[in-house]
Structure formats: C-alpha cells, structure tokens
Design an enzyme around this catalytic site. Structure first.
Site, PDB file in Angstrom:
ATOM      1  N   ASP A 110       0.785  -1.232   0.000  1.00 27.61           N
ATOM      2  CA  ASP A 110       0.000   0.000   0.000  1.00 27.61           C
ATOM      3  C   ASP A 110       0.819   1.286   0.000  1.00 27.61           C
ATOM      4  OD1 ASP A 110       0.893   0.136   2.694  1.00 27.61           O
ATOM      5  OD2 ASP A 110      -0.917  -0.902   3.390  1.00 27.61           O
ATOM      6  N   HIS A 127       6.364  -8.090  -1.097  1.00 30.26           N
ATOM      7  CA  HIS A 127       5.274  -8.421  -2.026  1.00 30.26           C
ATOM      8  C   HIS A 127       5.016  -7.309  -3.039  1.00 30.26           C
ATOM      9  CE1 HIS A 127       3.565 -11.418   1.171  1.00 30.26           C
ATOM     10  NE2 HIS A 127       4.674 -11.836   0.598  1.00 30.26           N
ATOM     11  N   CYS A 138      10.175  -5.596 -20.419  1.00 32.07           N
ATOM     12  CA  CYS A 138      11.264  -4.613 -20.475  1.00 32.07           C
ATOM     13  C   CYS A 138      11.446  -3.851 -19.172  1.00 32.07           C
ATOM     14  CB  CYS A 138      11.056  -3.641 -21.634  1.00 32.07           C
ATOM     15  SG  CYS A 138       9.720  -2.433 -21.384  1.00 32.07           S
ATOM     16  N   SER A 202      -0.140 -12.304  10.363  1.00 29.24           N
ATOM     17  CA  SER A 202      -0.543 -13.616  10.867  1.00 29.24           C
ATOM     18  C   SER A 202       0.626 -14.591  10.875  1.00 29.24           C
ATOM     19  CB  SER A 202      -1.675 -14.178  10.009  1.00 29.24           C
ATOM     20  OG  SER A 202      -1.275 -14.265   8.646  1.00 29.24           O
ATOM     21  N   ASP A 243      -4.889  -3.441  20.134  1.00 31.38           N
ATOM     22  CA  ASP A 243      -4.995  -2.562  18.981  1.00 31.38           C
ATOM     23  C   ASP A 243      -3.615  -2.036  18.592  1.00 31.38           C
ATOM     24  OD1 ASP A 243      -6.664  -0.808  17.137  1.00 31.38           O
ATOM     25  OD2 ASP A 243      -5.521   0.692  18.268  1.00 31.38           O
ATOM     26  N   ILE A 244      -3.234  -2.255  17.348  1.00 31.29           N
ATOM     27  CA  ILE A 244      -1.867  -1.977  16.913  1.00 31.29           C
ATOM     28  C   ILE A 244      -1.542  -0.486  17.001  1.00 31.29           C
ATOM     29  CG2 ILE A 244      -0.348  -1.988  14.895  1.00 31.29           C
ATOM     30  CD1 ILE A 244      -1.664  -4.697  14.158  1.00 31.29           C
TER      31      ILE A 244
END
Length: 256
Positions: A110, A127, A138, A202, A243-244
């Site tokens: 993102d 990723h 190319c 995860s 909560d992150i």
C-alpha cells in the site's frame, strides 16, 4: 503521571525493549493498515473470501484473466487512494528518523510506510507495491491512471507502450517468484538486528514469515504485536494482543 503509567504492562514492556535496543528491524503485515481503510484480504469478508486469487501463470497465459485482474484493481483503487498512514506507520517512521529502526520489512503493497516518511531505501517490500505497474518484459514503469484510461477505452488489459509486453501491477502474485534482491536485503537486515518487531502479520505466509525465527536464532529479541494469536507466539520474548495503533503510538515520543 507519566506516559508509562498510562499504558498496559505489555505496552510498557515494548517501550523498554525498544529503548534498550540498538538495531531494530520492523516487519509489518496487513494488520497495521486496517485502521487506514486498507482491507485485509485474508480476513472474513475479505477479497479472497469472495474471489479466488488470480494465479501468476493464469495472468500470463490469459488475456481474460488479465482484464479481470485490472477490473478488481480498479474496484479497490478508491480505498487505496484515500488511505493515509496510521498511528502505527507514523510511530515507525519516528523510530526510523531517530535512528532506532534500521529497516522496515513489509508484506504490504500500500506504500503507506513511504507516505509516513520512511525513506525508500529503508523499506523492503517483499510483495511489491500496488501504486504503480511495470512491464514484465522490459521493466518500464507504467502509472495506474494511464492503464485505467486504456482499459476503460477498450475493456482489455493494455500492453507496454514501449515493447508491447505484458503489464502488471508491481506486486507479487500467487505463484510468482519472490523478489530475490528484496529477500536478500531482508535476510541481511534480520541477521544484523538485536530486536525484531513483527507487527500486524498472521505469520503464515512463507518464506516471509520465516524472518522472525531467523532473528531469534541470531540472538535478537522477538516481539509479536497482532490482534490474533500466531503460531510463532511461543517463540516470542513478548506478545502483545491489542490494537496496533494504540500500542505503537506512544513510541512516537521516544528519543534516541
């Protein structure tokens, strides 16, 4: 009362571990971006529960699959375009600025770490990146808006404007080889760190999920911050299931 007095014990322990560390590596997954409006594809109701992921070999062999891939991309584009870095991204960017975090290894596509202020050369994208595309023949970069215009005009996935080759978002699809340079950079950073923070992942997608154990084997302390339990929790020095954004936000006040 000071900041530490207001925090739950696991969050206090995290701050102490970051303060004590000299070479921190951060590893992030989808969980850090959900508060920013970026969907977690694997969660219940996520994209991959509604549509079967398009395999790389199918993308390469079928013009119909390429068109479907771009249709899905453009359907999700408003959410990606509207997203801004969250509290977790901003806290990590602060730790990079003060020299505490050496590298940010991410499974996310993102671009939010870069938007938060982390220099490009400090972000290792395992990723890829969904904010642009490139020619698989190319290597020429293509902008998403240009591809959208061509797609809407014809209903077909456009080829490369330079060589006519297949154009794809600069992401790693199922069945596509992992980027060798980024994997080597991630391994080197992991082997050199003394604290490895696995955040919002995860830890089931390999080989990327092998980095926390690699860090642990090399003597680093391991912290896992994720809302759900992971299979690697028993190996961690600290597990924080909260909560992150709330847990990471206080790190923005740290000084080196």
């Amino acid at each position: 009362m000071g900041l530490m007095d207001d925090l739950e014990p696991p969050a206090r322990a995290l701050i102490r571990m970051v303060r004590d560390a000299e070479r921190v590596v951060v590893f992030t997954g989808a969980g850090i971006s959900t508060e920013c409006g970026i969907p977690d594809f694997r969660s219940p109701g996520g994209l991959w529960t509604k549509y079967r992921p398009i395999e790389f070999q199918d993308y390469m062999s079928s013009a119909q699959m390429r068109a479907e891939a771009w249709r899905r991309k453009f359907a999700m584009e408003p959410a990606f375009r509207a997203a801004r870095p969250g509290r977790g991204h901003n806290a990590i960017a602060h730790l990079v600025r003060i020299g505490k975090v050496r590298n940010v290894i991410t499974q996310n596509i993102d671009n939010l770490h870069q938007m938060s202020g982390v220099p490009e050369n400090r972000v290792i994208e395992l990723h890829g990146n969904a904010t642009y595309a490139h020619c698989l023949d190319c290597g020429l970069r293509h902008e998403i808006d240009d591809i959208r215009m061509a797609f809407e005009a014809t209903g077909e996935a456009p080829g490369c404007r330079a060589c006519g080759g297949i154009v794809k978002t600069a992401t790693v699809s199922f069945g596509q080889a992992m980027p060798q340079e980024e994997m080597l950079r991630a391994e080197a950073a992991t082997e050199d760190c003394d604290l490895f923070l696995a955040i919002g992942s995860s830890l089931v997608v390999y080989p990327a999920a092998g980095f926390p154990l690699m860090a642990k084997r090399n003597g680093a302390r391991l912290v896992i911050l994720n809302r759900e339990a992971t299979d690697l929790d028993p190996y961690a020095d600290l597990v924080v299931s909260d909560d992150i954004g709330s847990v990471l936000e206080p790190l923005s006040t740290l000084n080196n």
